[in-house]
Design an enzyme around this catalytic site. Structure first.
Site, PDB file in Angstrom:
ATOM      1  CG  ASP A   1     -25.533  -7.354   1.487  1.00 33.69           C
ATOM      2  OD1 ASP A   1     -26.362  -6.612   0.918  1.00 33.69           O
ATOM      3  OD2 ASP A   1     -24.776  -8.115   0.871  1.00 33.69           O
TER       4      ASP A   1
ATOM      5  CD  GLU B   1     -15.260  -0.999   2.691  1.00 32.55           C
ATOM      6  OE1 GLU B   1     -15.761  -0.035   2.079  1.00 32.55           O
ATOM      7  OE2 GLU B   1     -14.702  -1.963   2.123  1.00 32.55           O
TER       8      GLU B   1
ATOM      9  CB  ALA C   1     -11.992  -8.829   8.818  1.00 29.49           C
TER      10      ALA C   1
ATOM     11  CB  ALA D   1      -6.715  -4.866  -1.201  1.00 32.07           C
ATOM     12  CD  GLN D   2      -4.801  -2.454  -8.267  1.00 34.41           C
ATOM     13  OE1 GLN D   2      -4.158  -1.409  -8.279  1.00 34.41           O
ATOM     14  NE2 GLN D   2      -5.537  -2.838  -9.287  1.00 34.41           N
TER      15      GLN D   2
ATOM     16  NE  ARG E   1      -6.228   5.616  -1.012  1.00 34.78           N
ATOM     17  CZ  ARG E   1      -6.454   4.339  -0.749  1.00 34.78           C
ATOM     18  NH1 ARG E   1      -7.589   3.973  -0.186  1.00 34.78           N
ATOM     19  NH2 ARG E   1      -5.561   3.426  -1.057  1.00 34.78           N
TER      20      ARG E   1
ATOM     21  NE  ARG F   1      -9.301   2.601   3.426  1.00 34.25           N
ATOM     22  CZ  ARG F   1      -8.443   2.186   2.499  1.00 34.25           C
ATOM     23  NH1 ARG F   1      -7.183   1.908   2.829  1.00 34.25           N
ATOM     24  NH2 ARG F   1      -8.820   2.065   1.231  1.00 34.25           N
TER      25      ARG F   1
ATOM     26  CG  HIS G   1      -8.644   4.744  -5.043  1.00 27.87           C
ATOM     27  ND1 HIS G   1      -7.788   5.240  -6.002  1.00 27.87           N
ATOM     28  CD2 HIS G   1      -7.868   4.000  -4.202  1.00 27.87           C
ATOM     29  CE1 HIS G   1      -6.560   4.807  -5.756  1.00 27.87           C
ATOM     30  NE2 HIS G   1      -6.582   4.053  -4.669  1.00 27.87           N
TER      31      HIS G   1
ATOM     32  CG  HIS H   1     -11.401   2.672  -2.712  1.00 32.44           C
ATOM     33  ND1 HIS H   1     -11.175   1.537  -3.463  1.00 32.44           N
ATOM     34  CD2 HIS H   1     -10.387   2.727  -1.793  1.00 32.44           C
ATOM     35  CE1 HIS H   1     -10.081   0.930  -3.026  1.00 32.44           C
ATOM     36  NE2 HIS H   1      -9.591   1.627  -2.016  1.00 32.44           N
TER      37      HIS H   1
ATOM     38  CB  SER I   1      -8.548  -0.867   4.504  1.00 29.60           C
ATOM     39  OG  SER I   1      -7.796  -1.204   3.368  1.00 29.60           O
TER      40      SER I   1
ATOM     41  CG  ASN J   1     -14.616  -4.648  -0.747  1.00 28.91           C
ATOM     42  OD1 ASN J   1     -15.099  -4.904  -1.848  1.00 28.91           O
ATOM     43  ND2 ASN J   1     -15.133  -3.743   0.054  1.00 28.91           N
TER      44      ASN J   1
ATOM     45  CD  GLU K   1      -0.154   2.418  -0.909  1.00 25.52           C
ATOM     46  OE1 GLU K   1      -0.102   1.374  -1.579  1.00 25.52           O
ATOM     47  OE2 GLU K   1      -1.069   2.656  -0.091  1.00 25.52           O
TER      48      GLU K   1
END
Length: 641
Positions: free
Chosen positions: A288, A449, A91, A121-122, A364, A460, A309, A425, A465, A117, A189
């Protein structure tokens, strides 16, 4: 979430709306002559390249720094940019590459630029790129997975604009897998009704990050500040509205506080996975951005929806245990189940059909709760995910990273099942954002995120994402440019906020005690969150968590201040801890407010969906601030003039 402040239909956990008013006019152009070059020889990627100032100033008449200044601009602990981006994931980088065409950009990142992150991400990016698929189908899958709490307008925008965003990545050099026919290989998925996941083996995030960082490196208008920890946003108030003019950061390499003054700030700092003891998030994900926004009185939403996850690698079940505890759990992508992976308990009994007709392809939240139930009923520490019935060459081609990691620990996934366990996750909640990434704080935008756009609802959908991050990074560009053009700024404004003080002023022995106490406190907080605010919750456990967290926070703060810590003192361990406390309390507060079970929030006291409660949870700022250090910004809020 078509309207940012459309929270009147939600659960109002606290306080008050902000009143609209015209932004104050500030100007960088009020200072007298100064050599500009020394402000612009800013290190990129820790000192590789400087900003090409003359080019950007020729191109854009609303320059952030004119060849003029007062003594207020004389030291290198204050930086001036048109745009400041906090975070170097997909982003932040994608946004920076667009706004850099209109002004100077600083990217502030907590560690190395690639440590985000995104890099972990896979699975891939979901997008409608197959003629047999449709936007309506993608929307329906997203809304069903989100337990019908998604904002429909947001869902339509993301699903419609997503394919173009993916094509832009490809044009920038991102390389995705193709099938034998030469077309993009689209995986499937859990929760998806079609094959629509664009991927690069099982390292999609790393490939996207590589392409974007390369483009950033080649952009003369972007400066990257690695190892700069964002402390607090710099805000002022005018006629009831709050405005953001940048951020204070801690340069953890040089051990100095650096203040970034900007006309526009984009927050893309990721989630808060480390409020839990086991998370797939990298160590930088300590909430943060969400905490800073809460302290700056931005609206926060849907924090109860923490996605676990279902399939992180369980080190406990590996033949060869890792030599040391991992900083973050190794993710076993959703795509393994999408490719036909089957879940078994340790007795090799398949269990997912007992819980959901979609079995391993359920969303999920369903899979994570099912695994959690199996572990509790059977006293196990992990379950098994088996893909070994598929051809060896296909497994190794689709999941080379997972195969290599398991093989390092004595497990061959082409012949043996993978031990897996749920891990924190993704935060589906965050800083409440409108359709262009705008927040309730003027000049502050969010994407990725850290944002709650309304896309994910209560859960999600897999691979949505990265898609959301790309779409909202782009949508925030034009309003950011418009705001930047209208917002002239006075560089001397930088000195009106008090400066944070480095913890090095504290005696070495006391500082060592503080760091050690903070480490222990962090583990205690994580333990509380897992035990009382985990996958399955209850009102009693949530109230216990609220009480225990409050006591733990008070004890920790008292310890700090007895050893010489001051309210304006900063150190990365303590600042991360205050952010973890802040986010943990927001999760608990939101969870207590939702008196039903929906998506990722399951409570034993209210185990069913209730249509009357199909509303977002909204935490508004309040005039009565909590008295803890984690809840207050280090700088007092100024009155804009």
């Amino acid at each position: 979430m078509a309207k940012l402040m459309g929270g009147s239909a939600g659960f109002h956990v606290q306080g008050a709306h902000m009143q609209a008013s015209r932004p104050p006019s500030l100007s960088f152009r009020t200072c007298a002559q100064l050599e500009i070059s020394r402000f612009c020889t800013i290190p990129r990627f820790m000192g590789v390249k400087a900003v090409n100032v003359s080019q950007q100033h020729m191109r854009h008449r609303f320059s952030s720094i004119r060849a003029s200044a007062l003594p207020c601009m004389q030291d290198d602990t204050t930086r001036y940019f048109d745009f400041v981006v906090i975070g170097s994931g997909v982003a932040g980088l994608r946004y920076a590459l667009e706004v850099s065409k209109h002004g100077s950009v600083a990217i502030i990142t907590k560690a190395e630029p690639h440590e985000s992150n995104t890099n972990y991400a896979q699975g891939g990016v979901s997008a409608v790129l197959c003629p047999k698929d449709s936007v309506e189908s993608h929307m329906q899958d997203t809304i069903v997975a989100g337990a019908h709490l998604c904002d429909e307008e947001t869902v339509r925008i993301v699903c419609t604009e997503g394919p173009e965003r993916v094509k832009e990545l490809i044009a920038m050099g991102a390389s995705f897998d193709h099938g034998e026919d030469g077309r993009l290989h689209l995986a499937r998925e859990g929760g998806h009704s079609h094959n629509r996941i664009v991927h690069s083996a099982d390292m999609t995030g790393k490939e996207i990050e590589r392409a974007l960082l390369q483009a950033v490196e080649n952009d003369e208008n972007i400066s990257v500040f690695g190892h700069h920890f964002a402390i607090d946003l710099l805000t002022c108030q005018n006629n009831g509205e709050i405005f953001c003019y940048g951020v204070d950061s801690l340069d953890t390499k040089a051990q100095k506080v650096v203040r970034f003054i900007s006309k526009v700030t984009l927050l893309a700092s990721g989630g808060a996975g480390h409020i839990y003891p086991t998370t797939t998030n990298p160590p930088v994900a300590t909430g943060d951005g969400i905490a800073m926004c809460h302290r700056a009185q931005a609206v926060i939403s849907n924090m109860e929806f923490v996605q676990f996850h279902p399939t992180a690698l369980s080190d406990e079940g590996l033949p060869i245990k890792p030599a040391k505890i991992r900083d973050n759990a190794f993710l076993v992508t959703e795509a393994v189940r999408g490719d036909g992976g089957i879940l078994y308990n340790q007795s090799m009994e398949r269990f997912m059909p007992l819980y959901d007709d979609r079995a391993e392809l359920a969303p999920r939240d369903v899979v994570a709760r099912s695994i959690d139930d199996q572990l509790k009923k059977r006293g196990g520490k992990y379950v098994l995910l088996d893909i070994s019935h598929k051809p060896r060459e296909k497994i190794l081609a689709h999941f080379p990273n997972i195969a290599a990691e398991c093989l390092r620990h004595g497990l061959d996934i082409t012949q043996q099942p993978i031990p897996v366990v749920p891990a924190a996750h993704y935060m589906c909640g965050g800083v409440r954002a409108g359709l262009q990434g705008e927040t309730s704080v003027k000049g502050l935008y969010v994407a990725g995120e850290v944002a709650c756009t309304g896309l994910h609802g209560a859960n999600r959908l897999a691979s949505n994402s990265l898609l959301e991050a790309l779409v909202f990074a782009q949508r925030a560009v034009q309003p950011s440019i418009d705001h930047m053009v209208d917002a002239d700024a006075d560089p001397c404004l930088a000195e009106k906020w008090a400066r944070p003080v480095l913890s090095v002023s504290i005696k070495d022995s006391a500082l060592s005690d503080i760091i050690e106490k903070t480490k222990k406190t962090r583990m205690e907080l994580q333990s509380i969150m897992w035990e009382y605010v985990g996958i399955v919750r209850s009102t009693n456990r949530l109230k216990n968590a609220e009480w225990k967290i409050g006591d733990l926070e008070s004890e920790w703060e008292e310890f700090l201040f007895r050893r010489g810590w001051k309210p304006a003192t900063v150190g990365i361990e303590a600042c991360e801890m205050r952010n973890l406390f802040c986010c943990a309390k927001l999760v608990v507060k939101s969870a207590l407010a939702r008196r039903e079970s929906r998506g990722l929030h399951f409570t034993e006291d209210f185990p069913y969906l209730e249509e009357s409660k199909r509303k977002p949870t909204v935490i508004f700022p309040t005039a009565i601030q909590e008295l803890t250090w984690s809840s207050k910004p280090l700088q007092r809020q100024l009155q804009c003039k």
